[in-house]
Design an enzyme around this catalytic site. Sequence first.
Site, mmCIF file in Angstrom:
data_model
loop_
_atom_site.group_PDB
_atom_site.id
_atom_site.type_symbol
_atom_site.label_atom_id
_atom_site.label_comp_id
_atom_site.label_asym_id
_atom_site.label_seq_id
_atom_site.Cartn_x
_atom_site.Cartn_y
_atom_site.Cartn_z
ATOM 1 N N GLY A 194 28.967 18.827 -21.591
ATOM 2 C CA GLY A 194 28.997 17.375 -21.457
ATOM 3 C C GLY A 194 27.810 16.892 -20.653
ATOM 4 O O GLY A 194 27.012 17.694 -20.159
ATOM 5 N N ARG A 236 28.689 13.683 -14.939
ATOM 6 C CA ARG A 236 29.887 12.863 -14.683
ATOM 7 C C ARG A 236 30.688 12.569 -15.954
ATOM 8 O O ARG A 236 31.247 11.495 -16.103
ATOM 9 C CB ARG A 236 29.509 11.525 -14.032
ATOM 10 C CG ARG A 236 29.290 11.589 -12.576
ATOM 11 C CD ARG A 236 30.619 11.756 -11.828
ATOM 12 N NE ARG A 236 30.371 12.155 -10.449
ATOM 13 C CZ ARG A 236 30.117 13.403 -10.086
ATOM 14 N NH1 ARG A 236 30.118 14.375 -10.963
ATOM 15 N NH2 ARG A 236 29.902 13.707 -8.838
ATOM 16 N N GLY A 292 33.177 14.477 -16.645
ATOM 17 C CA GLY A 292 34.512 15.006 -16.346
ATOM 18 C C GLY A 292 34.681 16.458 -16.746
ATOM 19 O O GLY A 292 35.800 16.969 -16.803
ATOM 20 N N LYS A 293 33.541 17.155 -16.973
ATOM 21 C CA LYS A 293 33.649 18.525 -17.493
ATOM 22 C C LYS A 293 34.228 19.506 -16.464
ATOM 23 O O LYS A 293 35.019 20.364 -16.833
ATOM 24 C CB LYS A 293 32.325 19.029 -18.066
ATOM 25 C CG LYS A 293 31.136 18.753 -17.236
ATOM 26 C CD LYS A 293 29.850 19.004 -17.985
ATOM 27 C CE LYS A 293 28.704 19.026 -16.987
ATOM 28 N NZ LYS A 293 28.617 17.824 -16.119
ATOM 29 N N ALA A 301 30.425 29.428 -8.479
ATOM 30 C CA ALA A 301 29.568 28.253 -8.285
ATOM 31 C C ALA A 301 28.107 28.666 -8.345
ATOM 32 O O ALA A 301 27.709 29.655 -7.726
ATOM 33 C CB ALA A 301 29.859 27.612 -6.932
ATOM 34 N N HIS A 345 34.268 18.841 -4.396
ATOM 35 C CA HIS A 345 34.773 19.813 -5.376
ATOM 36 C C HIS A 345 35.727 20.799 -4.712
ATOM 37 O O HIS A 345 36.797 21.093 -5.236
ATOM 38 C CB HIS A 345 33.618 20.599 -5.989
ATOM 39 C CG HIS A 345 32.993 19.917 -7.159
ATOM 40 N ND1 HIS A 345 33.414 20.112 -8.436
ATOM 41 C CD2 HIS A 345 31.977 19.023 -7.223
ATOM 42 C CE1 HIS A 345 32.682 19.366 -9.257
ATOM 43 N NE2 HIS A 345 31.803 18.705 -8.542
ATOM 44 N N ARG A 346 35.337 21.283 -3.533
ATOM 45 C CA ARG A 346 36.170 22.282 -2.830
ATOM 46 C C ARG A 346 37.512 21.671 -2.439
ATOM 47 O O ARG A 346 38.553 22.305 -2.591
ATOM 48 C CB ARG A 346 35.449 22.774 -1.570
ATOM 49 C CG ARG A 346 34.411 23.837 -1.868
ATOM 50 C CD ARG A 346 33.753 24.291 -0.566
ATOM 51 N NE ARG A 346 32.834 25.379 -0.801
ATOM 52 C CZ ARG A 346 33.157 26.667 -0.718
ATOM 53 N NH1 ARG A 346 34.359 27.038 -0.391
ATOM 54 N NH2 ARG A 346 32.246 27.593 -0.958
ATOM 55 N N ARG A 398 39.050 19.254 -3.894
ATOM 56 C CA ARG A 398 39.843 19.010 -5.096
ATOM 57 C C ARG A 398 40.500 20.296 -5.594
ATOM 58 O O ARG A 398 41.627 20.280 -6.078
ATOM 59 C CB ARG A 398 38.933 18.423 -6.178
ATOM 60 C CG ARG A 398 39.652 18.075 -7.462
ATOM 61 C CD ARG A 398 38.741 17.396 -8.432
ATOM 62 N NE ARG A 398 37.846 18.328 -9.104
ATOM 63 C CZ ARG A 398 36.802 17.953 -9.837
ATOM 64 N NH1 ARG A 398 36.491 16.677 -9.945
ATOM 65 N NH2 ARG A 398 36.048 18.849 -10.439
ATOM 66 N N ARG A 399 39.789 21.439 -5.459
ATOM 67 C CA ARG A 399 40.317 22.685 -6.027
ATOM 68 C C ARG A 399 41.563 23.200 -5.308
ATOM 69 O O ARG A 399 42.519 23.584 -5.938
ATOM 70 C CB ARG A 399 39.243 23.761 -6.043
ATOM 71 C CG ARG A 399 38.242 23.566 -7.143
ATOM 72 C CD ARG A 399 37.517 24.835 -7.476
ATOM 73 N NE ARG A 399 36.780 25.415 -6.374
ATOM 74 C CZ ARG A 399 35.568 25.047 -5.992
ATOM 75 N NH1 ARG A 399 34.956 24.073 -6.626
ATOM 76 N NH2 ARG A 399 34.967 25.637 -4.979
#
Length: 167
Positions: free
Chosen positions: A8, A11, A13-14, A33, A49-50, A52-53
């Site tokens: 994608g 941004r 959303g991939k 990563a 990101h971290r 969110r995971r």
Amino acid sequence: MSLIFVLGGARSGKSRHAEEIVERLPPPWIYIATAEAYDAEMTERIGLHRARRGEGWQTLDAPHDLPGTLAGLTPGQPVLVDCLTLWLTNRLLAEADLAAECAALVDALGAHDGPVVVVSNETGLGIVPDNALARRFRDAQGRLNQMVAAHADTVIFMVAGLPMKVK
Ligand SMILES: Nc1nc2c(ncn2[C@@H]2O[C@H](COP(=O)(O)OP(=O)(O)OP(=O)(O)O)[C@@H](O)[C@H]2O)c(=O)[nH]1
């Protein structure tokens, strides 16, 4: 082994979509990563990101040796590689032999005995870049995406946060 390739634009959303695919499998999940935090903005992005995971994820950093990191995984472990674009950028700037490295990467993806979800950018949809390095990168990225897509069981193209199954 199953290989799912999520492509994608920026941004699109991939990453979120790829995480959701992996989170349907039993944990622990491996997040490889390829980004390096060169400045405050990138550090903040990575922090988001971290956060969110959360639980269940184990992060491995592989800005350069992505094939070696894949080879070192425990068989059966679900893995998310995010993303090929930054890995390719890092290897291009290190003046690596991109054709050989991309072939080694595709072999390593195929060799992992477990589910693999790979994220990459679909570059090259805009105007032709005005400098040679950017053109070289754009072409190498397109070739790598084609190689991974050819080996993938499923290919998903993200458009404005929506997954479009193309293979
Ligand atoms: N070093 C490191 N990088 C990470 C970590 N988590 C995420 N990243 C990197 O963050 C990058 C993606 O960040 P974004 O710029 O927010 O994603 P994007 O591709 O623009 O947007 P989406 O399409 O929405 O995913 C990937 O290249 C990851 O390698 C981490 O824990 N450590």
